[in-house]
Design a protein around this motif. Structure first.
Motif, short mmCIF file in Angstrom:
data_model
loop_
_atom_site.label_atom_id
_atom_site.label_comp_id
_atom_site.label_asym_id
_atom_site.label_seq_id
_atom_site.Cartn_x
_atom_site.Cartn_y
_atom_site.Cartn_z
N VAL A 272 0.29 5.44 -10.22
CA VAL A 272 0.83 6.18 -9.89
C VAL A 272 2.16 7.07 -10.65
CG1 VAL A 272 3.34 6.25 -7.86
CG2 VAL A 272 1.13 4.39 -7.81
N GLN A 273 2.61 6.68 -11.61
CA GLN A 273 3.15 7.68 -12.60
C GLN A 273 2.24 8.46 -13.07
OE1 GLN A 273 6.57 5.50 -14.43
NE2 GLN A 273 6.22 7.75 -15.65
N ALA A 274 1.06 7.90 -13.99
CA ALA A 274 0.37 8.59 -14.60
C ALA A 274 -0.70 10.39 -13.38
CB ALA A 274 -0.92 8.25 -14.70
N LEU A 275 -0.77 9.57 -12.07
CA LEU A 275 -1.29 10.94 -10.85
C LEU A 275 0.06 11.67 -11.00
CD1 LEU A 275 -2.60 8.67 -7.89
CD2 LEU A 275 -3.31 10.21 -8.80
N ALA A 276 1.12 11.63 -10.58
CA ALA A 276 2.56 12.41 -10.54
C ALA A 276 2.79 12.95 -11.72
CB ALA A 276 3.78 11.72 -10.49
N ARG B 191 1.02 -1.35 0.12
CA ARG B 191 0.03 -0.11 0.13
C ARG B 191 0.77 0.87 -0.07
NH1 ARG B 191 -5.25 -0.83 3.83
NH2 ARG B 191 -5.65 -3.02 3.11
N ASP B 192 1.71 1.18 0.61
CA ASP B 192 3.12 2.31 0.73
C ASP B 192 3.53 2.34 -0.29
OD1 ASP B 192 1.70 3.38 3.23
OD2 ASP B 192 2.84 1.97 4.01
N TRP B 193 3.79 3.36 -1.85
CA TRP B 193 3.98 3.84 -2.79
C TRP B 193 5.31 5.42 -2.57
CZ3 TRP B 193 4.69 0.38 -6.79
CH2 TRP B 193 3.56 -0.51 -7.01
N PHE B 194 5.89 5.83 -3.49
CA PHE B 194 6.28 6.88 -3.93
C PHE B 194 6.96 6.88 -5.05
CE2 PHE B 194 9.26 3.66 -1.92
CZ PHE B 194 10.74 3.95 -3.12
N PHE B 195 6.98 8.03 -5.68
CA PHE B 195 8.01 8.78 -6.51
C PHE B 195 8.63 9.56 -6.84
CE2 PHE B 195 7.99 10.53 -11.23
CZ PHE B 195 7.10 8.70 -12.27
N HIS B 196 9.45 9.83 -7.54
CA HIS B 196 10.82 10.39 -7.89
C HIS B 196 10.27 11.14 -9.04
CE1 HIS B 196 12.74 9.56 -3.31
NE2 HIS B 196 12.15 9.67 -3.86
N LEU C 250 6.54 12.31 -4.18
CA LEU C 250 5.71 12.58 -3.83
C LEU C 250 5.06 11.08 -3.15
CD1 LEU C 250 3.81 12.97 -7.29
CD2 LEU C 250 4.70 14.75 -5.11
N ASP C 251 5.04 10.66 -2.07
CA ASP C 251 4.57 9.89 -1.29
C ASP C 251 2.86 9.41 -1.47
OD1 ASP C 251 6.84 9.45 0.01
OD2 ASP C 251 6.75 10.93 1.46
N PHE C 252 2.71 8.11 -1.45
CA PHE C 252 0.79 7.81 -2.20
C PHE C 252 1.15 6.90 -1.05
CE2 PHE C 252 2.31 9.53 -6.28
CZ PHE C 252 1.44 10.28 -6.39
#
Length: 432
Positions: A261-265, A217-222, A280-282
Motif C-alpha cells: 500500500v505504501q509503495a502504491l501511494a 481487505r479495507d485499507w487507507f493511506f494518509h 487514499l482508499d484501497f
C-alpha cells in the motif's frame, strides 16, 4: 522555541454540513496544540467542534453546492478579517477542488501547495480517477461510463451483477433529494433508472465492478507530499470497524505497516506530481490479492490523527511546517496505534487501551480539551432522535426521492448487510 511559525494562522475550510466531522476537530487540536491560531470556515452551529479551546475563530461558510467563485469570495472575506497570510486547509473534496482552481487568485492571502490547479478535481472525480489508474497501471475496479440508460443496463450485465454505481463528482449531489453518492445495484433495470437521474446528480454516472468485502481487505493511506514530492508523515492503516458495518466510514482504524500500500501511494502521487495532503482508499481483491485504489481524496482524511508519529508529526502539521519553510521533525512510526470514533464505535471507545501498541486516540474526547467530548453526546442524541422521528413519520417512499428498488447504500465499493440498508444519516457523514 516552537518548531512552528506561530505568526502564520491556519484556516480550515469545509462546506459539507456534517456537524460530526471529527477530522475538523482533529485539525483544530493538532495545530492549536502547536501554538497556531486556527480559524474554521464551516457550519459548526450544532457541532462539538465549536467548543474546542483551541479554536481561534469561526466564520460563515458558503452553502453546500456553492460554485468555486463563491467559495473563493468567502475566503477573501476571511483573509481580510485575519489580515495576515494563512495556511489554507480544505477539509472536503468540494473545497479542495475549488481552492485548486482559484489557487492563483488566493495565493496572495493564503499559503498553498504548488501544483497544477486542476489536479485536485482530476483525482477527486471518480470517472477521471479510473483513467488515471489505467494510465499509471494501478489496480482499479473495472469501470464503465455509460452515455444512456440502455447502455447503463448493458454495462451492468457486462460487469456482472451486482455492480457499484457512483456519481463521478459526489460533492455535487444535492442533499435531501434521495440520491446517494454510491449504491450497489442488483439489476440492469436499476442501473438504467439511476442513469435517468444524472442531471439531478450534477455529474456522470459510472458503473464499477464490485469487489466483495472481507477481513483485512479495507485499507487507507494518509500522507503529505512536500514541495519536492516526497511523501512525509502519515502511513498505511487498516479499517477494523466501519459504520455501517462492512460498508461505511472508519469507526476504528489501526496503523498497520503494509509495504504494498505504501509503495502504491508513493508511486501514484509521484507520477501525478501531487503536492499537499492526501487520503487514499484501497480494497484488496480476495482472489488475486491485489490492492485496488478506490478513492483519491485531495485533502486530510477524517482519521488523519491516527498517524501521529513519535515526534508528534501528522499530515496537517507537516503541511503547515513545509509551507512556512520550517524543517519537519524526524519521528518514528507507531504501528498498532488505534483511532476510535466514539459515536460510531462506543464499545470500542469504552474498552481500555492496550499498552505497548502505539497508543490510542479518540476522535472527540481529549484530556486537554474536554468540552467537545462533553458536547458530543447531547448533540448526537438530538441528531439520532431527529432521524428516528423522521423515519417514523415516513408513510412510504416519496416519488423520485429514493434510490432504485433493491439498491443498497454502500461506501468504498462495499456491500452492506441487509440490516444497514439506506441510512441517509450515515451516508451524509462523509468522513473516512
Amino acid at each position: 522555541m516552537s518548531l512552528f511559525d506561530t505568526r502564520v494562522p491556519a484556516v480550515l475550510l469545509r462546506i459539507d454540513r456534517n456537524p460530526f466531522h471529527h477530522g475538523t476537530l482533529g485539525a483544530v487540536r493538532s495545530l492549536g496544540r502547536a501554538g497556531v491560531d486556527v480559524h474554521v470556515v464551516a457550519d459548526c452551529a450544532d457541532s462539538p467542534v465549536r467548543a474546542s479551546r483551541y479554536l481561534s475563530g469561526l466564520h460563515t461558510p458558503p452553502p453546500p453546492g456553492a460554485p468555486p467563485a463563491e467559495i473563493a469570495a468567502a475566503l477573501r472575506r476571511v483573509a481580510a478579517r485575519i489580515a495576515r497570510p494563512a495556511v489554507l486547509i480544505p477539509m472536503d473534496d468540494a473545497c479542495a477542488v475549488a481552492v485548486g482552481r482559484a489557487r492563483t487568485e488566493l495565493a496572495p492571502s493564503y499559503l498553498l501547495p504548488d501544483q497544477p490547479g486542476e489536479l485536485p478535481a482530476r483525482v477527486a472525480d471518480k470517472a477521471e480517477l479510473a483513467g488515471v489508474c489505467a494510465a499509471l497501471d494501478v489496480p482499479h475496479p473495472e469501470t464503465l461510463v455509460p452515455d444512456g440508460a440502455a447502455e447503463a443496463a448493458r454495462a451492468a450485465w457486462r460487469l456482472g451483477l451486482p455492480v457499484v454505481a457512483k456519481w463521478s463528482r459526489p460533492w455535487l449531489v444535492p442533499p435531501g433529494g434521495g440520491l446517494r453518492s454510491t449504491v450497489l445495484v442488483r439489476s440492469a433495470r436499476e442501473a438504467g433508472e439511476l442513469y435517468l437521474r444524472a442531471e439531478e446528480a450534477g455529474s456522470r454516472l459510472l458503473l464499477q465492478a464490485f469487489l466483495p468485502p472481507g477481513p483485512d481487505r479495507d485499507w487507507f493511506f494518509h500522507g503529505y507530499a512536500d514541495r519536492f514530492g516526497t511523501v512525509r508523515a502519515g502511513g498505511p492503516g487498516r479499517k477494523t470497524r466501519a459504520r455501517p458495518r462492512g460498508a461505511g466510514l472508519t469507526a476504528v482504524g489501526r496503523w498497520t505497516p503494509n509495504p504494498q500500500v505504501q509503495a502504491l501511494a508513493e508511486r501514484v502521487t509521484a507520477e501525478l506530481g501531487y503536492r499537499g495532503v492526501f487520503d487514499l482508499d484501497f480494497r484488496r481483491c480476495g482472489t488475486m490479492g491485489r490492492y485496488h485504489l478506490l478513492d483519491f481524496n485531495p485533502r486530510p482524511g477524517a482519521q488523519f490523527r491516527l498517524f501521529a508519529d513519535t515526534a508528534g508529526l501528522d499530515v496537517v502539521r507537516a503541511l503547515h511546517l513545509d509551507l512556512t519553510h520550517r524543517p519537519l521533525p524526524q519521528g518514528a512510526p507507531r504501528p498498532g496505534r488505534v483511532f476510535v470514533v466514539e459515536n460510531y464505535a462506543p464499545l470500542s471507545a469504552l474498552r481500555p487501551a492496550r499498552a505497548g501498541y502505539g497508543g490510542r486516540e479518540l476522535a472527540w474526547h481529549a484530556r486537554d480539551d474536554r468540552a467537545p467530548g462533553r458536547a458530543l453526546w447531547a448533540l448526537w442524541g438530538r441528531h439520532v432522535s431527529a432521524r428516528l422521528r423522521d423515519r417514523a413519520h415516513r408513510s412510504g417512499p416519496r416519488p423520485g426521492a429514493s434510490v432504485p428498488s433493491g439498491a443498497r447504500v454502500v461506501r468504498q465499493a462495499s456491500a452492506p448487510p441487509a440490516d444497514h440498508a439506506d441510512r441517509p444519516d450515515e451516508d451524509r457523514a462523509r468522513s473516512r
